[in-house]
Design a protein around this motif. Structure first.
Motif, PDB file in Angstrom:
ATOM      1  N   LYS A 168     -13.724  10.913  -4.908  1.00 37.32           N
ATOM      2  CA  LYS A 168     -12.521  10.100  -4.988  1.00 37.32           C
ATOM      3  C   LYS A 168     -12.152   9.603  -3.598  1.00 37.32           C
ATOM      4  CE  LYS A 168     -10.581  12.187  -9.136  1.00 37.32           C
ATOM      5  NZ  LYS A 168      -9.347  12.584  -9.838  1.00 37.32           N
ATOM      6  N   ARG A 169     -11.881   8.324  -3.487  1.00 41.38           N
ATOM      7  CA  ARG A 169     -11.547   7.741  -2.193  1.00 41.38           C
ATOM      8  C   ARG A 169     -10.106   8.080  -1.814  1.00 41.38           C
ATOM      9  NH1 ARG A 169     -10.941   2.692  -2.028  1.00 41.38           N
ATOM     10  NH2 ARG A 169     -10.872   2.272  -4.259  1.00 41.38           N
ATOM     11  N   LYS A 170      -9.912   8.503  -0.580  1.00 40.07           N
ATOM     12  CA  LYS A 170      -8.565   8.737  -0.061  1.00 40.07           C
ATOM     13  C   LYS A 170      -8.044   7.421   0.497  1.00 40.07           C
ATOM     14  CE  LYS A 170      -9.313  13.610   1.068  1.00 40.07           C
ATOM     15  NZ  LYS A 170      -8.404  14.129   0.010  1.00 40.07           N
ATOM     16  N   VAL A 171      -6.879   7.005   0.045  1.00 39.97           N
ATOM     17  CA  VAL A 171      -6.287   5.731   0.450  1.00 39.97           C
ATOM     18  C   VAL A 171      -4.846   5.990   0.883  1.00 39.97           C
ATOM     19  CG1 VAL A 171      -5.827   3.341  -0.204  1.00 39.97           C
ATOM     20  CG2 VAL A 171      -7.687   4.589  -1.314  1.00 39.97           C
ATOM     21  N   LEU A 220      -7.602   4.293 -11.170  1.00 39.28           N
ATOM     22  CA  LEU A 220      -6.701   5.345 -10.701  1.00 39.28           C
ATOM     23  C   LEU A 220      -7.404   6.695 -10.574  1.00 39.28           C
ATOM     24  CD1 LEU A 220      -3.435   4.520 -12.712  1.00 39.28           C
ATOM     25  CD2 LEU A 220      -3.930   4.020 -10.307  1.00 39.28           C
ATOM     26  N   ASN A 221      -8.380   6.945 -11.436  1.00 34.85           N
ATOM     27  CA  ASN A 221      -9.126   8.190 -11.366  1.00 34.85           C
ATOM     28  C   ASN A 221     -10.157   8.207 -10.237  1.00 34.85           C
ATOM     29  OD1 ASN A 221      -8.397  10.221 -13.514  1.00 34.85           O
ATOM     30  ND2 ASN A 221      -8.598   8.389 -14.773  1.00 34.85           N
ATOM     31  N   SER A 222     -10.300   7.069  -9.552  1.00 35.42           N
ATOM     32  CA  SER A 222     -11.282   6.995  -8.465  1.00 35.42           C
ATOM     33  C   SER A 222     -10.646   7.144  -7.088  1.00 35.42           C
ATOM     34  CB  SER A 222     -12.026   5.654  -8.526  1.00 35.42           C
ATOM     35  OG  SER A 222     -11.205   4.586  -8.092  1.00 35.42           O
ATOM     36  N   ILE A 223      -9.305   7.278  -7.049  1.00 33.70           N
ATOM     37  CA  ILE A 223      -8.613   7.291  -5.752  1.00 33.70           C
ATOM     38  C   ILE A 223      -7.662   8.482  -5.621  1.00 33.70           C
ATOM     39  CG2 ILE A 223      -8.744   4.791  -5.389  1.00 33.70           C
ATOM     40  CD1 ILE A 223      -5.857   4.619  -6.458  1.00 33.70           C
ATOM     41  N   GLU A 224      -7.327   8.790  -4.357  1.00 30.32           N
ATOM     42  CA  GLU A 224      -6.297   9.772  -4.027  1.00 30.32           C
ATOM     43  C   GLU A 224      -5.343   9.125  -3.028  1.00 30.32           C
ATOM     44  OE1 GLU A 224      -7.949  13.409  -2.596  1.00 30.32           O
ATOM     45  OE2 GLU A 224      -8.835  13.960  -4.526  1.00 30.32           O
ATOM     46  N   PRO A 225      -4.323   8.428  -3.512  1.00 30.76           N
ATOM     47  CA  PRO A 225      -3.409   7.716  -2.601  1.00 30.76           C
ATOM     48  C   PRO A 225      -2.317   8.630  -2.054  1.00 30.76           C
ATOM     49  CG  PRO A 225      -2.829   7.246  -4.876  1.00 30.76           C
ATOM     50  CD  PRO A 225      -4.039   8.152  -4.920  1.00 30.76           C
ATOM     51  N   LYS A 226      -1.925   8.386  -0.797  1.00 25.48           N
ATOM     52  CA  LYS A 226      -0.764   9.081  -0.237  1.00 25.48           C
ATOM     53  C   LYS A 226       0.525   8.460  -0.771  1.00 25.48           C
ATOM     54  CE  LYS A 226      -2.733  10.637   4.192  1.00 25.48           C
ATOM     55  NZ  LYS A 226      -2.610  10.519   5.671  1.00 25.48           N
ATOM     56  N   LEU A 260      -4.017  -3.723  -4.218  1.00 26.93           N
ATOM     57  CA  LEU A 260      -4.056  -3.789  -2.759  1.00 26.93           C
ATOM     58  C   LEU A 260      -4.181  -2.380  -2.207  1.00 26.93           C
ATOM     59  CD1 LEU A 260      -1.162  -6.351  -2.180  1.00 26.93           C
ATOM     60  CD2 LEU A 260      -3.611  -6.794  -1.845  1.00 26.93           C
ATOM     61  N   GLU A 261      -5.005  -2.223  -1.179  1.00 23.80           N
ATOM     62  CA  GLU A 261      -5.196  -0.916  -0.545  1.00 23.80           C
ATOM     63  C   GLU A 261      -5.007  -1.054   0.966  1.00 23.80           C
ATOM     64  OE1 GLU A 261      -8.560   0.814  -3.684  1.00 23.80           O
ATOM     65  OE2 GLU A 261      -9.101   0.437  -1.587  1.00 23.80           O
ATOM     66  N   TYR A 262      -4.250  -0.110   1.542  1.00 27.32           N
ATOM     67  CA  TYR A 262      -4.056  -0.085   2.988  1.00 27.32           C
ATOM     68  C   TYR A 262      -4.691   1.182   3.543  1.00 27.32           C
ATOM     69  CZ  TYR A 262      -1.761  -0.282   7.562  1.00 27.32           C
ATOM     70  OH  TYR A 262      -1.515  -0.342   8.915  1.00 27.32           O
ATOM     71  N   GLN A 263      -5.636   1.001   4.438  1.00 30.50           N
ATOM     72  CA  GLN A 263      -6.351   2.126   5.048  1.00 30.50           C
ATOM     73  C   GLN A 263      -6.932   1.651   6.378  1.00 30.50           C
ATOM     74  OE1 GLN A 263      -6.248   5.121   4.219  1.00 30.50           O
ATOM     75  NE2 GLN A 263      -8.151   6.239   4.308  1.00 30.50           N
ATOM     76  N   PHE A 264      -6.912   2.526   7.384  1.00 24.42           N
ATOM     77  CA  PHE A 264      -7.470   2.197   8.699  1.00 24.42           C
ATOM     78  C   PHE A 264      -6.821   0.937   9.289  1.00 24.42           C
ATOM     79  CE2 PHE A 264     -11.140   4.102   6.326  1.00 24.42           C
ATOM     80  CZ  PHE A 264     -11.025   5.372   6.887  1.00 24.42           C
ATOM     81  N   LYS A 265      -5.503   0.832   9.120  1.00 20.82           N
ATOM     82  CA  LYS A 265      -4.687  -0.248   9.693  1.00 20.82           C
ATOM     83  C   LYS A 265      -5.032  -1.634   9.169  1.00 20.82           C
ATOM     84  CE  LYS A 265      -3.824   2.217  14.049  1.00 20.82           C
ATOM     85  NZ  LYS A 265      -3.791   2.122  15.521  1.00 20.82           N
ATOM     86  N   ARG A 266      -5.580  -1.690   7.977  1.00 15.10           N
ATOM     87  CA  ARG A 266      -5.883  -3.010   7.407  1.00 15.10           C
ATOM     88  C   ARG A 266      -5.694  -2.999   5.897  1.00 15.10           C
ATOM     89  NH1 ARG A 266     -10.951  -3.945   5.069  1.00 15.10           N
ATOM     90  NH2 ARG A 266     -12.335  -2.133   5.026  1.00 15.10           N
ATOM     91  N   TRP A 267      -5.421  -4.180   5.355  1.00 14.70           N
ATOM     92  CA  TRP A 267      -5.262  -4.344   3.919  1.00 14.70           C
ATOM     93  C   TRP A 267      -6.545  -4.867   3.292  1.00 14.70           C
ATOM     94  CZ3 TRP A 267      -1.367  -2.675   0.975  1.00 14.70           C
ATOM     95  CH2 TRP A 267      -0.137  -2.395   1.566  1.00 14.70           C
TER      96      TRP A 267
END
Length: 278
Positions: free
Chosen positions: A4-7, A31-37, A233-240
């Motif tokens: 699962k991708r951490k986002v 939704l089952n593929s991600i772990e959002p904060k 939309l996903e925000y990770q590593f200071k970029r969208w």
């Protein structure tokens, strides 16, 4: 165990749970593929306008349970109200555990300011003639239902899916003008108020672009929808990044095994009982 991708932040909008146009299974896969904060639900998640007790499939209930499950496990969930779920506006600024209901949101992201709202505030038909907007909503849902039947036939014939509503919107000048005006209004206001990012939903047109004017520039983002485009939309590593389900899905992440066997009554019980935070 599936990866699962951490986002850091995920924004979804215009899911329209409770309508025939909603593609809840595809959304569950995502939704089952991600772990959002932080999960931001940017309006029209549940379609109260078109809601019917006769149509609310288990997969739609599973989306709600998944969102509540995120909150129970520590994800911050912010529900920004839209026009199709406007009844929730009476609960604005309410917080239950990790879930908050708001009308708009301003975030500080790595020394930049993000302005996030659904976007129906720009829609004159909703502000001045709500009955006309609702009538248009019913027509849109009928078009989506016809389109789903058409795509079912195309898939069974081994042909590519076709978006009838998207084709109509892209070919009708007034629709194109409305979308252009919506984006210009949002970006002009963002530049005027010093926002580095302006993030909307509402018009079902996913986008990720830098907009410049004589007064400055801003980054315009639209999360699209889960009716036609299947985008987030996903925000990770200071970029969208604009996530596109049809292009970006890695491997299949289906609903949890225990959900497949649950009855509707068990699902309702599961989403109405929040697990205590550790």
């Amino acid at each position: 165990m599936k990866f699962k991708r951490k986002v850091e932040i995920v924004v979804i909008s215009d899911v329209h749970l409770g309508t025939y146009g909603c593609h809840a299974k595809q959304l569950l896969t995502y939704l089952n593929s991600i772990e959002p904060k932080h999960l931001i639900l940017n309006g029209d998640i549940i379609d109260v306008w078109q809601f019917s007790k006769r149509y609310f499939p288990k997969s739609h209930m599973q989306v709600i349970k998944k969102i509540v499950s995120f909150a129970a496990k520590g994800t911050k969930v912010t529900y920004i109200t839209g026009n199709h779920d406007e009844m929730l506006r009476k609960f604005t600024d309410t917080e239950i555990g990790n879930i908050a209901v708001v009308n708009k949101l301003v975030l500080e992201l790595d020394d930049k300011k993000a302005w996030i709202f659904h976007g129906d505030v720009f829609d004159a038909s909703i502000q001045n003639a709500k009955w006309l907007a609702k009538l248009g909503g019913y027509g849109y849902d009928l078009l989506i239902l016809i389109n789903r039947f058409t795509n079912w036939m195309l898939v069974n014939l081994g042909k590519e899916r076709y978006s009838l509503s998207k084709r109509i919107k892209n070919s009708v000048k007034s629709a194109v003008k409305y979308i252009s005006n919506f984006e210009k209004t949002a970006t002009d206001l963002a530049i005027e108020n010093g926002y580095d990012y302006v993030i909307c939903g509402h018009i079902h047109q996913p986008k990720n672009e830098i907009v410049e004017s004589k007064k400055g520039k801003t980054h315009y983002l639209n999360s699209g929808d889960w009716v036609e485009n299947f985008t987030a939309l996903e925000y990770q590593f200071k970029r969208w990044k604009l996530y596109k389900y049809s292009e970006d899905k890695l491997s299949a992440f289906y609903a949890d095994e225990d959900l497949k066997e649950m009855t509707e009554a068990e699902l309702i019980a599961a989403i109405t009982v929040m697990k205590p935070m550790k």
